[in-house]
Scaffold this motif. Structure first.
Motif, short mmCIF file in Angstrom:
data_model
loop_
_atom_site.label_atom_id
_atom_site.label_comp_id
_atom_site.label_asym_id
_atom_site.label_seq_id
_atom_site.Cartn_x
_atom_site.Cartn_y
_atom_site.Cartn_z
N GLY A 83 115.21 51.68 43.37
CA GLY A 83 115.55 52.83 44.19
C GLY A 83 115.26 54.17 43.54
N LYS A 84 114.98 54.18 42.24
CA LYS A 84 114.67 55.41 41.52
C LYS A 84 113.17 55.59 41.31
CE LYS A 84 118.99 56.60 40.84
NZ LYS A 84 119.58 57.83 41.42
N GLY A 85 112.38 54.74 41.94
CA GLY A 85 110.92 54.85 41.80
C GLY A 85 110.36 54.10 40.62
N GLY A 86 111.18 53.29 39.97
CA GLY A 86 110.71 52.50 38.84
C GLY A 86 109.82 51.36 39.29
N ILE A 87 108.69 51.19 38.63
CA ILE A 87 107.75 50.12 38.95
C ILE A 87 107.80 49.07 37.85
CG2 ILE A 87 105.31 49.56 39.32
CD1 ILE A 87 104.94 52.45 40.28
N GLY A 88 107.91 47.81 38.25
CA GLY A 88 107.99 46.74 37.27
C GLY A 88 107.35 45.47 37.77
N VAL A 89 107.32 44.49 36.88
CA VAL A 89 106.79 43.19 37.23
C VAL A 89 107.55 42.11 36.46
CG1 VAL A 89 104.97 43.28 35.46
CG2 VAL A 89 104.70 41.79 37.45
N ASP A 90 107.88 41.04 37.16
CA ASP A 90 108.46 39.85 36.55
C ASP A 90 107.39 38.78 36.45
OD1 ASP A 90 110.93 41.08 36.53
OD2 ASP A 90 111.65 40.06 38.34
N VAL A 91 107.42 38.01 35.36
CA VAL A 91 106.58 36.82 35.26
C VAL A 91 107.53 35.64 35.10
CG1 VAL A 91 104.79 35.61 33.99
CG2 VAL A 91 104.64 38.09 34.27
N ILE A 121 99.79 33.86 35.77
CA ILE A 121 99.71 34.66 34.55
C ILE A 121 99.76 33.75 33.33
CG2 ILE A 121 100.79 36.48 33.16
CD1 ILE A 121 99.59 37.50 35.76
N LYS A 122 98.84 33.99 32.40
CA LYS A 122 98.80 33.20 31.18
C LYS A 122 98.83 34.13 29.96
CE LYS A 122 96.11 29.45 33.30
NZ LYS A 122 94.86 28.65 33.24
N LEU A 123 99.01 33.53 28.81
CA LEU A 123 99.07 34.27 27.55
C LEU A 123 97.89 35.21 27.40
CD1 LEU A 123 100.70 34.37 24.80
CD2 LEU A 123 99.01 32.75 23.93
N GLY A 124 98.18 36.51 27.18
CA GLY A 124 97.13 37.50 26.94
C GLY A 124 96.61 38.21 28.17
N ASP A 125 97.03 37.79 29.38
CA ASP A 125 96.57 38.48 30.59
C ASP A 125 97.15 39.90 30.66
OD1 ASP A 125 95.18 36.28 31.43
OD2 ASP A 125 96.65 35.62 32.91
N CYS A 126 96.34 40.86 31.09
CA CYS A 126 96.82 42.23 31.30
C CYS A 126 97.63 42.25 32.59
CB CYS A 126 95.66 43.21 31.38
SG CYS A 126 96.18 44.95 31.51
N ILE A 127 98.87 42.73 32.52
CA ILE A 127 99.75 42.69 33.69
C ILE A 127 100.13 44.07 34.21
CG2 ILE A 127 100.71 40.41 33.19
CD1 ILE A 127 103.09 41.81 31.90
N GLY A 128 99.83 45.13 33.44
CA GLY A 128 100.20 46.46 33.92
C GLY A 128 99.82 47.55 32.94
N LEU A 129 100.07 48.80 33.38
CA LEU A 129 99.82 49.98 32.55
C LEU A 129 101.14 50.73 32.38
CD1 LEU A 129 96.54 51.26 34.26
CD2 LEU A 129 96.76 49.69 32.31
N GLY A 130 101.38 51.24 31.18
CA GLY A 130 102.65 51.87 30.87
C GLY A 130 102.81 53.26 31.45
N ASN A 131 104.10 53.68 31.59
CA ASN A 131 104.41 54.99 32.12
C ASN A 131 105.90 55.28 31.87
OD1 ASN A 131 104.85 57.22 34.28
ND2 ASN A 131 102.65 56.86 34.41
N SER A 132 106.50 56.09 32.75
CA SER A 132 107.91 56.45 32.61
C SER A 132 108.59 56.48 33.97
CB SER A 132 108.03 57.82 31.93
OG SER A 132 109.37 58.19 31.73
N THR A 133 108.20 55.57 34.87
CA THR A 133 108.75 55.58 36.23
C THR A 133 110.19 55.09 36.24
OG1 THR A 133 107.85 53.36 36.62
CG2 THR A 133 106.49 55.22 37.29
N GLY A 134 110.96 55.60 37.22
CA GLY A 134 112.35 55.18 37.36
C GLY A 134 113.29 55.90 36.41
N LEU A 135 114.40 55.24 36.04
CA LEU A 135 115.38 55.82 35.12
C LEU A 135 114.83 55.77 33.71
CD1 LEU A 135 118.78 54.36 36.42
CD2 LEU A 135 118.13 56.77 36.31
N SER A 136 114.24 56.88 33.28
CA SER A 136 113.55 56.90 31.99
C SER A 136 113.52 58.31 31.44
CB SER A 136 112.12 56.37 32.16
OG SER A 136 111.37 56.55 30.97
#
Length: 221
Positions: A83-91, A121-136
């Motif tokens: 709800g704060k605009g944070g972007i994430g991913v679960d594996v 998703i396997k070991l070493g796969d690129c899953i995202g790019l870093g930032n400061s979205t959400g509560l940060s």
């Protein structure tokens, strides 16, 4: 089962269980002062969220830094937005691998997720790019591990950390080695020329990272 470092930047700012984040009435997050108290007109963040402390680890990164999947299990991707605009991913693991249960690794405050729901998703796969979205309070990666069901729902949500656990409780080996460096070491079939090229690439990557960190420090005064 081993766990490696998911980003090249190697600097942790907040460990599991610590309370180093504060927030004000507007919801803006601030780091705790060096004296161990919150800035004026702010209070500790995690107790206000019903937690005993931080439910993962925070690592500094540069904006847009690639994040790689660092665990020795195959999983599937589930994107998240709070709800704060944070972007994430679960594996989430495809198999039961911890005491008859599934596990998931969560990565938060992203600029972008690389992939889509249900992607393998396997070991070493690129899953995202870093930032400061959400509560940060600044660019960093928050990541954590939870024991869950096959759909990714945490099993121990009332443990004081919303179901998260220290990495060492779930993984047999936790190493600070960067996952891409590990994968480079695990290629015994590489020719001498390929090995030399890998060394050059790694060296250039580290130089670029150091320059980005230096620029960020200069920008922050």
């Amino acid at each position: 089962m081993k766990l490696y470092r998911p980003i090249e930047t190697n600097f942790i700012t907040q460990a599991f269980g610590e309370n180093k984040a504060c927030f004000d009435v507007a919801g803006k997050v601030y780091p705790i002062l060096s004296s161990g108290i919150c800035p004026a007109n702010t209070k500790l963040l995690y107790p206000s969220m019903g937690m005993k402390g931080h439910n993962g680890e925070d690592w500094i990164l540069y904006r847009g830094e690639p994040i790689y999947f660092p665990a020795e299990f195959e999983g599937w991707m589930k994107t998240e937005v709070d709800g704060k605009g944070g972007i994430g991913v679960d594996v989430i693991s495809r198999k039961k691998i911890f005491n008859g249960n599934y596990i998931k690794l969560r990565f938060w405050h992203l600029q972008k997720v690389i992939g889509s729901d249900k992607k393998t998703i396997k070991l070493g796969d690129c899953i995202g790019l870093g930032n400061s979205t959400g509560l940060s309070s600044g660019d960093h990666l928050h990541w954590s591990v939870k024991v869950c069901d096959e759909n990714g729902k945490a099993i121990e949500e009332q443990n004081g950390f919303l179901g998260a656990r220290p990495f060492g409780e779930v993984f047999e080996v936790c190493t600070n080695k960067f996952i891409l460096d590990v994968l480079t070491e695990l290629k015994p079939t590489d020719t001498p020329q390929q090995v030399q090229m890998n060394i050059v690439i790694l060296s250039l990557r580290k130089i670029i990272l150091q320059l980005r960190i230096l620029i960020k420090k200069l920008q922050n005064g």
